[in-house]
Design an enzyme around this catalytic site. Sequence first.
Site, short mmCIF file in Angstrom:
data_model
loop_
_atom_site.label_atom_id
_atom_site.label_comp_id
_atom_site.label_asym_id
_atom_site.label_seq_id
_atom_site.Cartn_x
_atom_site.Cartn_y
_atom_site.Cartn_z
CD GLU A 167 -0.13 0.24 9.45
OE1 GLU A 167 -1.32 0.35 9.74
OE2 GLU A 167 0.37 -0.79 8.98
CB ILE A 224 17.42 -7.26 32.05
CG1 ILE A 224 16.52 -6.40 32.93
CG2 ILE A 224 17.51 -8.69 32.57
CD1 ILE A 224 15.04 -6.80 32.91
CG PHE A 268 -1.95 1.04 1.28
CD1 PHE A 268 -2.99 1.03 0.36
CD2 PHE A 268 -1.92 2.03 2.24
CE1 PHE A 268 -3.98 1.99 0.40
CE2 PHE A 268 -2.91 3.00 2.29
CZ PHE A 268 -3.94 2.98 1.37
N GLY A 269 0.84 2.01 -1.07
CA GLY A 269 1.74 3.17 -1.20
C GLY A 269 1.01 4.47 -0.94
CG LEU A 270 -0.80 7.17 2.71
CD1 LEU A 270 -1.86 7.88 1.87
CD2 LEU A 270 -1.43 6.71 4.03
CB THR A 271 4.59 7.28 3.15
OG1 THR A 271 3.78 6.78 4.20
CG2 THR A 271 5.58 8.29 3.69
CD GLU A 295 5.24 12.92 17.71
OE1 GLU A 295 5.16 12.02 16.85
OE2 GLU A 295 6.17 12.96 18.55
N GLY A 329 22.60 -6.65 29.98
CA GLY A 329 23.95 -6.08 30.07
C GLY A 329 24.59 -6.00 28.69
N GLY A 389 4.52 12.08 5.21
CA GLY A 389 3.68 10.92 5.49
C GLY A 389 2.51 11.27 6.39
C1 LIG Z 1 10.09 0.74 7.85
C2 LIG Z 1 8.94 1.56 7.39
C3 LIG Z 1 7.87 0.96 6.75
C4 LIG Z 1 6.80 1.74 6.26
N1 LIG Z 1 5.81 1.16 5.52
C5 LIG Z 1 4.90 1.95 4.88
C6 LIG Z 1 3.97 1.39 3.95
O1 LIG Z 1 3.92 0.19 3.71
N2 LIG Z 1 3.12 2.24 3.29
C7 LIG Z 1 3.13 3.59 3.51
O2 LIG Z 1 2.36 4.30 2.87
N3 LIG Z 1 4.00 4.15 4.41
C8 LIG Z 1 4.88 3.36 5.09
N4 LIG Z 1 5.77 3.92 5.97
C9 LIG Z 1 5.74 5.36 6.20
C10 LIG Z 1 5.27 5.77 7.59
O3 LIG Z 1 3.89 5.52 7.73
C11 LIG Z 1 5.64 7.26 7.75
O4 LIG Z 1 7.05 7.31 7.91
C12 LIG Z 1 4.95 7.91 8.92
O5 LIG Z 1 3.57 8.02 8.69
C13 LIG Z 1 5.51 9.30 9.21
O6 LIG Z 1 5.59 10.07 8.06
P1 LIG Z 1 6.98 10.82 7.70
O7 LIG Z 1 8.05 9.83 7.82
O8 LIG Z 1 6.80 11.53 6.43
O9 LIG Z 1 7.16 11.89 8.88
P2 LIG Z 1 6.58 13.37 8.91
O10 LIG Z 1 5.13 13.35 8.56
O11 LIG Z 1 7.47 14.25 8.11
O12 LIG Z 1 6.74 13.73 10.44
C14 LIG Z 1 7.99 14.06 11.04
C15 LIG Z 1 7.76 14.36 12.52
O13 LIG Z 1 6.86 15.48 12.65
C16 LIG Z 1 5.76 15.13 13.47
N5 LIG Z 1 4.58 15.86 13.02
C17 LIG Z 1 4.09 15.99 11.76
N6 LIG Z 1 2.97 16.73 11.76
C18 LIG Z 1 2.75 17.09 13.05
C19 LIG Z 1 1.73 17.86 13.73
N7 LIG Z 1 0.71 18.41 13.05
N8 LIG Z 1 1.84 18.03 15.07
C20 LIG Z 1 2.86 17.48 15.75
N9 LIG Z 1 3.84 16.74 15.19
C21 LIG Z 1 3.77 16.54 13.87
C22 LIG Z 1 5.60 13.63 13.25
O14 LIG Z 1 4.86 13.05 14.32
C23 LIG Z 1 7.06 13.20 13.24
O15 LIG Z 1 7.53 13.10 14.55
C24 LIG Z 1 6.80 3.14 6.52
C25 LIG Z 1 7.86 3.74 7.20
C26 LIG Z 1 8.92 2.97 7.62
C27 LIG Z 1 10.08 3.65 8.28
#
Ligand SMILES: Cc1cc2nc3c(=O)[nH]c(=O)nc-3n(C[C@H](O)[C@H](O)[C@H](O)COP(=O)(O)OP(=O)(O)OC[C@H]3O[C@@H](n4cnc5c(N)ncnc54)[C@H](O)[C@@H]3O)c2cc1C
Length: 384
Positions: A368, A342, A125-128, A372, A344, A133
């Site tokens: 997911e 635990i 599923f490609g959302l990010t 935050e 060490g 994200g």
């Molecule tokens: C190993 C791995 C597997 C993944 N698998 C999938 C997948 O299969 N499909 C898919 O679509 N995505 C996937 N993801 C993406 C994942 O869901 C996103 O990384 C995640 O939703 C966060 O988005 P971002 O990395 O762009 O962080 P950002 O959205 O850029 O956020 C960066 C920081 O800012 C904070 N932040 C952002 N907005 C706010 C706000 N309004 N208030 C306070 N804090 C805020 C966030 O909480 C975070 O701490 C995966 C990620 C990883 C690392």
Amino acid sequence: MTLDHRLPEELEELRRTVEAFAHHVVAPKIGEYYEQHAFPYEIVQEMGRMGLFGLPFPEEYGGMGGDYLALGIALEELARVDSSVAITLEAGVSLGAMPLYRFGTEEQKREWLPKLCSGEMLGAFGLTEPDGGSDAGATRTTAVRDGDEWVINGSKCFITNSGTDITGLVTVTAVTGRKADGSPEISSIIVPSGTPGFTVAAPYSKVGWNASDTRELSFADVRVPAGNLLGEEGRGYAQFLRILDEGRIAIAALATGLAQGCVDESVTYAKERHAFGKPIGANQAIQFKLADMEMRAHTARLAWRDAASRLVHGEPFKKEAALAKLYSSEIAVDNAREATQIHGGYGFMNEYPVARMWRDAKILEIGEGTSEVQRMLIARELGF
Ligand SMILES: Cc1cc2nc3c(=O)[nH]c(=O)nc-3n(C[C@H](O)[C@H](O)[C@H](O)COP(=O)(O)OP(=O)(O)OC[C@H]3O[C@@H](n4cnc5c(N)ncnc54)[C@H](O)[C@@H]3O)c2cc1C
């Protein structure tokens, strides 16, 4: 009427079956896959044979006729031993197959679900996207209708299960138009692996989940039939909100498993390891850590099962899913940190499962929906 939190016999049997599989098949092999950053095809194939990828789907589509509780039970037991294997199942079911089941046409379900349920094929599923994200509404990937086709351009990042040898499709979200107020109209479109213009990058080098497949995807004038639209045009945003709500329950179950695995490993180690002439577990300081770890894992279990039970009974579950995901992922990190402590110095050695658990825990607070984002969702449910 009393509240009974015990599992019905068929779920307890499933739990025991997956527990045995995790200990006898996953545990002896997964360390090597993890070290080599290799995808564990052999283990995934066996999980497919057991029916795990079809757990929450009806038998008519090749599923096992279970539900989200059954999926959560399986994820928890797998993650007690290893999270790469558990996330492969979680993403394959919640993100790969579930969108097709929830929103696909009868034809799409019949075409894809039997292969996804058997585990012979994985979906993603490609959302990010690289630019963000959490703010998923800010999708930049576009899909433009050209005759009987969609033409997709853009990129996605961090997509689980998207580039394995058995990956068959990725469902991508894309902007397909503008609403009257100018905001983007997002739709979900199925892109089969191997479609010209659809490129899958090499796997990322990650901190954890090293035996799971995560990649960046790009789409350059990718053409798919108009019939690959998932559900209605413009419903993509609502679709992925639903998928993520459900997926959070699955991640919470997985996080609970990791937290419990930390207890399992640490109790054994605390009884075996001697310091100052006695087992380290004879010290109340260690016992109290273990008691707190057990308390957290137990509470996380109640939280995800409550959310899953609401989902299964058709009740509102959004807030409970966010609470369960937030709590279980944060306590998974706490338990992994304490388990390493635990153990060490050995806890810092990759040959010990707790080292893997420590590496694997952190992403649970990010994927997911970050912690935050969960707090934002819970606050919204409280009326803010
Ligand atoms: C190993 C791995 C597997 C993944 N698998 C999938 C997948 O299969 N499909 C898919 O679509 N995505 C996937 N993801 C993406 C994942 O869901 C996103 O990384 C995640 O939703 C966060 O988005 P971002 O990395 O762009 O962080 P950002 O959205 O850029 O956020 C960066 C920081 O800012 C904070 N932040 C952002 N907005 C706010 C706000 N309004 N208030 C306070 N804090 C805020 C966030 O909480 C975070 O701490 C995966 C990620 C990883 C690392």
